[in-house]
Write a protein that holds these residues in place. Structure first.
Motif, PDB file in Angstrom:
ATOM      1  N   TYR A  71       0.844  -1.199   0.000  1.00 31.94           N
ATOM      2  CA  TYR A  71       0.000   0.000   0.000  1.00 31.94           C
ATOM      3  C   TYR A  71       0.877   1.246   0.000  1.00 31.94           C
ATOM      4  N   LEU A  72       1.825   1.234   0.924  1.00 28.83           N
ATOM      5  CA  LEU A  72       2.710   2.388   1.076  1.00 28.83           C
ATOM      6  C   LEU A  72       3.564   2.611  -0.173  1.00 28.83           C
ATOM      7  N   LEU A  73       4.180   1.550  -0.625  1.00 29.76           N
ATOM      8  CA  LEU A  73       5.124   1.685  -1.738  1.00 29.76           C
ATOM      9  C   LEU A  73       4.404   2.089  -3.025  1.00 29.76           C
ATOM     10  N   SER A  74       3.232   1.519  -3.264  1.00 29.97           N
ATOM     11  CA  SER A  74       2.534   1.830  -4.514  1.00 29.97           C
ATOM     12  C   SER A  74       2.182   3.312  -4.587  1.00 29.97           C
ATOM     13  N   GLY A  75       1.743   3.882  -3.445  1.00 29.39           N
ATOM     14  CA  GLY A  75       1.452   5.311  -3.464  1.00 29.39           C
ATOM     15  C   GLY A  75       2.728   6.130  -3.514  1.00 29.39           C
ATOM     16  N   ASN A  76       3.707   5.648  -2.787  1.00 29.54           N
ATOM     17  CA  ASN A  76       4.911   6.443  -2.613  1.00 29.54           C
ATOM     18  C   ASN A  76       5.730   6.592  -3.904  1.00 29.54           C
ATOM     19  N   ILE A  77       5.758   5.562  -4.729  1.00 34.21           N
ATOM     20  CA  ILE A  77       6.564   5.712  -5.953  1.00 34.21           C
ATOM     21  C   ILE A  77       5.946   6.763  -6.878  1.00 34.21           C
ATOM     22  N   LEU A  78       4.616   6.848  -6.900  1.00 33.00           N
ATOM     23  CA  LEU A  78       3.993   7.886  -7.729  1.00 33.00           C
ATOM     24  C   LEU A  78       4.273   9.269  -7.150  1.00 33.00           C
ATOM     25  N   TYR A  79       4.115   9.363  -5.824  1.00 34.31           N
ATOM     26  CA  TYR A  79       4.374  10.646  -5.191  1.00 34.31           C
ATOM     27  C   TYR A  79       5.833  11.060  -5.403  1.00 34.31           C
ATOM     28  N   SER A  80       6.749  10.111  -5.215  1.00 33.80           N
ATOM     29  CA  SER A  80       8.175  10.440  -5.371  1.00 33.80           C
ATOM     30  C   SER A  80       8.483  10.903  -6.784  1.00 33.80           C
ATOM     31  N   PHE A  81       7.850  10.252  -7.743  1.00 30.27           N
ATOM     32  CA  PHE A  81       8.043  10.685  -9.127  1.00 30.27           C
ATOM     33  C   PHE A  81       7.612  12.129  -9.288  1.00 30.27           C
ATOM     34  N   MET A  82       6.440  12.450  -8.745  1.00 38.52           N
ATOM     35  CA  MET A  82       5.936  13.822  -8.874  1.00 38.52           C
ATOM     36  C   MET A  82       6.899  14.798  -8.178  1.00 38.52           C
ATOM     37  N   ARG A  83       7.336  14.427  -6.963  1.00 37.26           N
ATOM     38  CA  ARG A  83       8.207  15.326  -6.216  1.00 37.26           C
ATOM     39  C   ARG A  83       9.555  15.523  -6.925  1.00 37.26           C
ATOM     40  N   GLU A  84      10.164  14.416  -7.304  1.00 38.42           N
ATOM     41  CA  GLU A  84      11.482  14.490  -7.939  1.00 38.42           C
ATOM     42  C   GLU A  84      11.424  15.277  -9.247  1.00 38.42           C
ATOM     43  N   SER A  85      10.443  14.938 -10.072  1.00 41.47           N
ATOM     44  CA  SER A  85      10.456  15.564 -11.390  1.00 41.47           C
ATOM     45  C   SER A  85      10.079  17.040 -11.326  1.00 41.47           C
ATOM     46  N   THR A  86       9.190  17.421 -10.399  1.00 41.16           N
ATOM     47  CA  THR A  86       8.913  18.858 -10.308  1.00 41.16           C
ATOM     48  C   THR A  86      10.116  19.592  -9.724  1.00 41.16           C
ATOM     49  N   THR A  87      10.785  18.966  -8.747  1.00 45.65           N
ATOM     50  CA  THR A  87      11.951  19.622  -8.154  1.00 45.65           C
ATOM     51  C   THR A  87      13.073  19.774  -9.189  1.00 45.65           C
ATOM     52  N   GLY A 180       9.576  23.075  -1.724  1.00 44.16           N
ATOM     53  CA  GLY A 180       9.858  21.997  -0.776  1.00 44.16           C
ATOM     54  C   GLY A 180       8.722  21.791   0.229  1.00 44.16           C
ATOM     55  N   PRO A 181       8.386  22.828   1.001  1.00 39.81           N
ATOM     56  CA  PRO A 181       7.270  22.687   1.942  1.00 39.81           C
ATOM     57  C   PRO A 181       5.947  22.341   1.258  1.00 39.81           C
ATOM     58  N   VAL A 182       5.734  22.893   0.059  1.00 39.34           N
ATOM     59  CA  VAL A 182       4.469  22.616  -0.626  1.00 39.34           C
ATOM     60  C   VAL A 182       4.330  21.123  -0.923  1.00 39.34           C
ATOM     61  N   VAL A 183       5.401  20.517  -1.461  1.00 35.83           N
ATOM     62  CA  VAL A 183       5.277  19.093  -1.774  1.00 35.83           C
ATOM     63  C   VAL A 183       5.193  18.246  -0.499  1.00 35.83           C
ATOM     64  N   LEU A 184       5.792  18.755   0.581  1.00 36.38           N
ATOM     65  CA  LEU A 184       5.694  18.018   1.842  1.00 36.38           C
ATOM     66  C   LEU A 184       4.243  18.002   2.324  1.00 36.38           C
ATOM     67  N   ALA A 185       3.613  19.179   2.287  1.00 38.91           N
ATOM     68  CA  ALA A 185       2.202  19.258   2.680  1.00 38.91           C
ATOM     69  C   ALA A 185       1.360  18.376   1.771  1.00 38.91           C
ATOM     70  N   TRP A 186       1.716  18.401   0.494  1.00 35.51           N
ATOM     71  CA  TRP A 186       0.981  17.608  -0.492  1.00 35.51           C
ATOM     72  C   TRP A 186       1.079  16.122  -0.152  1.00 35.51           C
ATOM     73  N   MET A 187       2.238  15.710   0.328  1.00 32.13           N
ATOM     74  CA  MET A 187       2.411  14.304   0.701  1.00 32.13           C
ATOM     75  C   MET A 187       1.444  13.918   1.808  1.00 32.13           C
ATOM     76  N   TYR A 188       1.342  14.784   2.834  1.00 28.85           N
ATOM     77  CA  TYR A 188       0.466  14.431   3.953  1.00 28.85           C
ATOM     78  C   TYR A 188      -0.998  14.534   3.577  1.00 28.85           C
ATOM     79  N   LEU A 189      -1.290  15.319   2.546  1.00 22.73           N
ATOM     80  CA  LEU A 189      -2.686  15.445   2.117  1.00 22.73           C
ATOM     81  C   LEU A 189      -3.087  14.362   1.118  1.00 22.73           C
ATOM     82  N   THR A 190      -2.159  13.489   0.813  1.00 21.69           N
ATOM     83  CA  THR A 190      -2.477  12.403  -0.108  1.00 21.69           C
ATOM     84  C   THR A 190      -2.484  11.102   0.687  1.00 21.69           C
TER      85      THR A 190
END
Lengths: 264, 250
Positions: A71-87, A180-190
């Motif tokens: 559950y964690l990993l499936s969501g996290n890889i998508l989120y990480s992709f979004m975070r990494e590529s926007t950064t 940075g803070p925006v994507v962090l907040a986004w993580m907790y809101l997902t």
């Protein structure tokens, strides 16, 4: 007139496909150069992150979720992709200033290449997910192929967002520090760490309707770990948001690109 | 003939920069200045009403003192800058050498850089692969192919950059004062190669402070001063007028 212009743009993208390929391969090559395990890190890194997080958080959400690591990993890889590529996308113009000042190439190619090389990285992370699914004996089903749909949608969504951020950060370098803070907040809101119904109903409604990432994470999980057909309503909304974001990104970028040279 | 023969057409071009004393690139300052109405715009015209028509096979030397707009003109032609007024039209493939090592990535080795730089100039991997030996040989870097080029000397980088840009045989070669770093032998080699390219019909735009090398390579010349054209025409006429003006200053 507009159609002609679009045709011209697509043609120029085609003409620079070799450059795109070179830039993507440069990013991938340089990422792990001089590290002992090399590309293996692309698989190991999400695995290790997942291990740490699931030890910490599975205690908290013990009741809610079956097979927490997946559950964690499936969501996290998508989120990480979004975070990494926007950064990465964010600094794609300012970081290539020396090149942009001295030779002519379509400027969006740098943003496009960053997002694309992170997509390749998402492929590696997906292998990590498959490993965990095998180990935890998740039942595989043909629906796993459907997970490509939310991934493609997310790619275009992220591309649009990165283009927007890249042009904004040329004029206001602050964007880099705000993001940075925006994507962090986004993580907790997902709902990555917790199930969506763990949220209070009001907040839950907001997250499941106004958070674009939810439209990609949820169908992805359905297809990959629950062997279900993705929720088509979510898929359509996700597609719509991706298209809107891409248009915003392209439009703002196209409007600003001629002024970059004066600010980088 | 006629129109098709023109490689570059710069038509009454003006380039404007904002020479504001403080560069505003963060939100807070922008907001404050917006409120105070201080988002002033101090304009600076790097080029004023400059026209230039380059025909196929011509070699133009561009001369002028520092800050006269030479590089700005080349950036305009290579598409890096867009004009504030006027139009710029270019037919054919360009290899801009506005700075030799601009397209090189320090982390990558020479071979990878050849592919990357080739792609920047719009060439495929296969195309570059076919020309690999020629590039390496001309740059005299056979023994250094595996080293990341951040460890190269500036001369080695310049050799690599020049070799890539000229081996791909562009229709228009733009060279901006880049040969100053190489040693004498290499400079002669470069001049010889440019001469060869000219003989084969390449069009050249060449910026140099050395009137001798301009005279040697070019048949036309443009003289700029503070963003304005002083004169253009036959290379000998312009060069001698330029030299005289320099002497008169002294």
């Amino acid at each position: 007139m507009k159609v002609e212009m679009m045709k011209e743009r697509v043609k120029s993208l085609f003409r620079y496909k070799d450059l795109l390929a070179q830039l993507v391969s440069r990013d991938i090559k340089l990422k792990y150069r001089r590290s002992f395990l090399g590309y293996l890190w692309s698989v190991l890194n999400p695995l290790m992150t997942m291990a740490v997080m699931s030890v910490v958080f599975s205690q908290m959400f013990k009741k809610g979720i079956e097979n927490y690591p997946v559950y964690l990993l499936s969501g996290n890889i998508l989120y990480s992709f979004m975070r990494e590529s926007t950064t990465h996308g964010l600094t794609s113009i300012t970081g290539n200033a020396s090149l942009l000042k001295k030779t002519y190439v379509p400027k969006y190619i740098f943003t496009l290449s960053k997002v694309t090389s992170d997509l390749v990285n998402l492929g590696f992370s997906f292998c990590a997910l498959l490993v965990v699914m095998l180990v935890t004996r998740v039942q595989f089903s043909f629906t796993i192929f459907l997970c490509l749909i939310p991934v493609i949608e997310l790619y275009f969504f992220t591309l649009g967002l990165s283009l927007f951020l890249a042009q904004a950060s040329v004029f206001f370098r602050d964007v880099q520090y705000i993001w940075g803070p925006v994507v962090l907040a986004w993580m907790y809101l997902t709902p990555l760490l917790y199930p969506i119904d763990a949220l209070p109903p009001k907040l839950g409604w907001i997250v499941s309707h106004l958070n674009p990432l939810y439209y990609y994470v949820q169908p992805f999980r359905q297809a990959v770990m629950y062997a279900q057909l993705p929720d088509w309503t979510l898929v359509w909304r996700g597609a719509l948001i991706a298209v809107v974001m891409l248009i915003i990104g392209l439009w703002s970028f196209a409007k600003a690109k001629d002024k970059f040279i004066l600010h980088i | 003939m006629g129109e098709n023969n023109t490689v570059v057409k710069v038509d009454h071009v003006t380039v404007r920069f904002n020479k504001a004393s403080v560069k505003v690139d963060n939100l807070k300052e922008y907001a404050i200045r917006l409120l105070k109405r201080q988002l002033m715009f101090q304009e600076f015209l790097a080029l004023q009403d400059v026209s230039l028509e380059v025909k196929k096979g011509e070699a133009w030397g561009i001369m002028g003192r520092n800050g006269s707009g030479k590089s700005t003109l080349l950036k305009l032609i290579s598409g890096v800058l867009s004009p504030y007024k006027g139009t710029v039209k270019v037919n054919g493939s360009i290899a801009p050498l506005i700075e030799l090592s601009a397209g090189l990535d320090g982390q990558l080795n020479a071979v990878e850089n050849i592919f990357l730089n080739g792609a920047l100039l719009g060439h495929s991997k296969k195309f570059m692969q076919e020309r690999m030996d020629e590039i390496v040989e001309f740059a005299e870097l056979k023994d250094f192919l595996e080293i990341p080029i951040k460890n190269f000397s500036s001369g080695m980088r310049a050799r690599l950059g020049f070799s890539i840009a000229t081996t791909v045989r562009p229709q228009l070669l733009i060279v901006d004062e880049v040969l100053a770093v190489g040693d004498v032998a290499f400079r002669q080699k470069c001049e010889k190669r440019m001469q060869d390219m000219l003989d084969k019909g390449t069009t050249l735009l060449y910026v140099s402070h050395s009137t001798n090398s301009v005279k040697k390579l070019c048949n036309k010349a443009l003289w700029l001063n503070k963003g304005q054209e002083v004169m253009h025409g036959d290379v000998d006429t312009v060069c001698s007028a330029y030299m005289e003006a320099l002497k008169a200053k002294e």
